[in-house]
Design an enzyme around this catalytic site. Structure first.
Site, mmCIF file in Angstrom:
data_model
loop_
_atom_site.group_PDB
_atom_site.id
_atom_site.type_symbol
_atom_site.label_atom_id
_atom_site.label_comp_id
_atom_site.label_asym_id
_atom_site.label_seq_id
_atom_site.Cartn_x
_atom_site.Cartn_y
_atom_site.Cartn_z
ATOM 1 N N HIS A 128 -28.968 9.320 83.371
ATOM 2 C CA HIS A 128 -28.262 7.889 83.883
ATOM 3 C C HIS A 128 -28.988 7.436 84.032
ATOM 4 O O HIS A 128 -29.023 6.572 85.258
ATOM 5 C CB HIS A 128 -27.602 9.216 85.069
ATOM 6 C CG HIS A 128 -26.893 10.029 84.709
ATOM 7 N ND1 HIS A 128 -26.465 10.830 83.712
ATOM 8 C CD2 HIS A 128 -24.960 9.495 85.774
ATOM 9 C CE1 HIS A 128 -24.919 11.801 84.127
ATOM 10 N NE2 HIS A 128 -24.190 10.982 84.926
ATOM 11 N N GLU A 177 -14.050 8.011 78.012
ATOM 12 C CA GLU A 177 -14.614 6.463 77.261
ATOM 13 C C GLU A 177 -13.993 6.340 76.579
ATOM 14 O O GLU A 177 -14.032 5.235 76.412
ATOM 15 C CB GLU A 177 -16.220 7.164 77.588
ATOM 16 C CG GLU A 177 -16.530 7.194 78.938
ATOM 17 C CD GLU A 177 -16.314 8.131 79.625
ATOM 18 O OE1 GLU A 177 -16.062 9.439 78.512
ATOM 19 O OE2 GLU A 177 -16.961 8.702 80.562
#
Lengths: 327, 328
Positions: B131, B62
């Site tokens: 998440h 990322e």
């Protein structure tokens, strides 16, 4: 590619001397509180690296990006010392309008995408800039300097790996000046042969180069450029160098703790002294010319200081809020 | 002719597809955007259509997805970088906050960063603590980047087109809960249906209370409004669409009419969208205030896995109804 005639070599000498003069003047101005920003990372000692690497660039076509020790890069590229000094002082005529300061020099005209102050933060930018060159088939390469400290963080891993996967045209040059801030390289890296990290990313390991020897640096980066031009993707070079003014000039403890080591480098490995010796061996009549160059660079830096101090500070609301967004 | 209905994922896909056809500089990069066809199927079929040059699978990295998009944008491309979910974009905070958002200002306008960072966002489906975030306010905290999250298909289409065409870095988040949600598409099929950046939308006019929200909150607000209308309460619903730039005009105008506000956010309550709106309203509309401003947010906990605990933690229409009733 620059041809290594006398004129070219003398110009390299000029660039290195200009950088040294500029940096030592910055040091002085900092101690006199005429440069007031807390961070000032000087390039003194590393001049051969910037000059020798940049000599391989076609300025305006090829790209370059670096970390916060960026003055020497800006000067070697040919940015006007006046605007650089004005940036040091946070004036409106600074190259970044006084908004960036010492660590954030840049020049669109020179494809100098900036100095960056988050360690490793510019490495993915280098990958992205190289992607544009590849995408648009411009034939340009990117030189990305990487501090030895940055080579230990996640940005380094992700950026060099992506460069390996995508065959991006980047010449990654680790500037191993012995320390990441105050921590010696061998206390921060599991394997001090930093160039060997290339193997893990499938890019070319070009080994080490003596960063104090401008001719060696030039040749190494030239070889790197040939590799990148051939479409084979990135290379990694580790340049061994030393910084004369510590991590930043505010770090007073540096001077005493490493005094002997520093003296050794200055005495025997100073890049400007070494190169001058080389020039004087090669061209027996050159000393006077080189003396003149030194005097000229002193004058250029003096004029830059005068220019900068006469440039106003930005101080309006309009200036404060300008360029947060593209309107 | 009645407008087509499309699920939000297809509206996003269409916008991206059309923009890639319109502008050669636009490309997508991210985890699983190519061969895998996109984790959320927004880039379904793209690699076949555009090839690997413009549909770039990345490693699970990322930091470099964020930062390379910044560099490519500075150099003249128009990347649409995808973070599979916003949770993973936390790994790219430095690239987004210290670089994407600051480079234009830090170099006094010398460089622009026309990059779009797409990310699936939101809570639910027992995705568990790491998440389950809707952290747009974190990103909207910093000047230099725009942040938005659409509530329906037509908006998703028009807002994504606007984002790709804009010269600023934009975080574009997409509620996972809305991807499959069908909605009418705009009548305008010219390919240039581009919604203005920073403009909210009055979804439903009303007179008694204003509900300010965005993304999935709009759906909860609509359901709450239907329930409340049975009790004779007239609800105005304002979908802000953009957290930055924030459409304060539309907020103040609505509040000055209804004099009451409930702010609905899927994100956490502390230092939030709700806090910001409440502060803005009291600063600018104090004389129009007839009741305390209420906020409906996620519970102030890391989201638990177990089904009933998760439902307790999330906002829903019933909680919006209850909040309205407290101030009516």
């Amino acid at each position: 590619m620059a041809r290594l005639n006398r004129e070219t070599l003398v110009d390299w000498y000029r660039q290195m001397v200009l950088t040294r003069e500029f940096e030592e003047t910055c040091y002085q101005l900092y101690t006199e509180k005429r440069i007031t920003g807390v961070y000032l990372h000087l390039y003194s000692g590393q001049e051969a690296l910037g000059t020798g690497a940049i000599a391989n660039m076609e300025i305006g076509k090829d790209h370059i990006i670096t970390a916060y020790r960026d003055h020497g890069i800006a000067l070697c590229l040919g940015m006007d010392p006046k605007n650089i000094m004005a940036e040091m002082m946070g004036r409106v005529d600074g190259s970044s309008g006084g908004k960036g300061g010492s660590m954030h020099l840049a020049s669109r005209k020179h494809n100098f995408w900036g100095g960056y102050a988050i360690v490793g933060g510019h490495l993915p930018l280098a990958a992205g800039i190289a992607l544009e060159a590849q995408y648009n088939e411009t034939g340009a390469f990117v030189i990305s300097f990487v501090g030895d400290g940055a080579s230990n963080n996640g940005y380094f891993h992700e950026s060099l790996n992506l460069a390996g996967v995508w065959d991006l045209p980047v010449i990654w040059i680790i500037v191993n000046n012995g320390f990441g801030m105050g921590t010696a390289t061998d206390r921060a890296a599991g394997n001090v042969n930093l160039h060997e990290r290339a193997i893990g990313y499938g890019i070319k390991d070009m080994g080490r180069v003596d960063g104090q020897d401008i001719l060696a640096v030039y040749e190494k980066v030239n070889e790197a450029a040939q590799h990148v031009w051939s479409g084979k993707g990135s290379v990694l070079i580790e340049a061994i160098t030393y910084r004369y003014r510590g991590h930043g000039v505010s770090d007073k403890q540096y001077d005493s703790a490493f005094a002997e080591e520093l003296a050794e480098w200055k005495e025997n490995k100073d890049p400007i002294v070494l190169f001058r010796r080389h020039l004087e061996d090669k061209y027996k009549d050159i000393s006077g010319e080189l003396d003149d160059i030194v005097a000229e660079q002193k004058k250029i830096v003096e004029e830059a200081v005068e220019f900068a101090e006469n440039s106003p500070f930005p101080d309006t609301e309009e200036q404060l809020y300008a360029n947060v967004y593209v309107e | 002719m009645a407008a087509r209905n499309l699920p939000m994922r297809e509206a996003l896909r269409l916008a991206l597809l059309e923009e890639m056809h319109r502008d050669e500089r636009v490309f997508v990069m991210g985890e699983e955007v190519g061969v895998w066809q996109g984790t959320h199927r927004v880039t379904r079929g793209f690699i076949e259509e555009f090839g690997e040059k413009r549909v770039r699978d990345t490693p699970i990295s990322e930091m470099v997805i964020g930062g390379a998009a910044v560099g490519a944008a500075m150099a003249g491309l128009r990347p649409v970088a995808e973070f599979m979910t916003i949770n993973f974009a936390f790994l790219a905070l430095d690239a987004l906050i210290n670089h994407a958002a600051k480079i234009h200002y830090m170099f006094d306008g010398m460089f622009t960063v026309p990059a779009v960072f797409r990310a699936a966002t939101g809570w639910g489906d027992q995705a568990t603590a790491t998440h389950s975030h809707m952290p747009e306010p974190i990103f909207a905290h910093f000047p230099g980047m725009y942040v938005c999250s659409p509530s329906n298909s037509a908006d998703a289409y028009g807002m994504l087109k606007a984002s790709i065409r804009d010269d600023n870095p934009i975080l574009f988040t997409e509620s996972i809960g809305l991807y499959s949600h069908p909605g009418p598409m705009p009548e305008d099929e010219s390919g240039d249906y581009v919604l203005p950046i920073g403009k909210g939308n009055v979804v439903q006019e009303g007179t008694d209370v204003s509900i300010f929200t965005y993304a999935r909150g709009v759906e909860w607000a609509k359901r709450a409004a239907r329930t409340l209308s049975e009790d004779g309460v007239s609800v105005e619903i304002v979908d802000l669409r953009w957290l930055r730039p924030l459409d304060t005009d539309i907020i103040f105008e609505s509040f000055r009419k209804t004099n009451r506000a409930v702010i609905v956010e899927e994100s956490l309550p502390m230092y939030s969208f709700g806090s910001e709106l409440a502060a803005q309203i009291q600063e600018h509309c104090f004389d129009y205030m007839d009741a305390p401003i209420k906020r409906v947010s996620a519970a102030d906990v890391p989201l638990p896995y177990s089904k009933y605990l998760e439902l307790m933690a999330l906002p829903d229409a019933d909680k919006v109804v209850a909040a309205v009733k407290e101030i009516i």
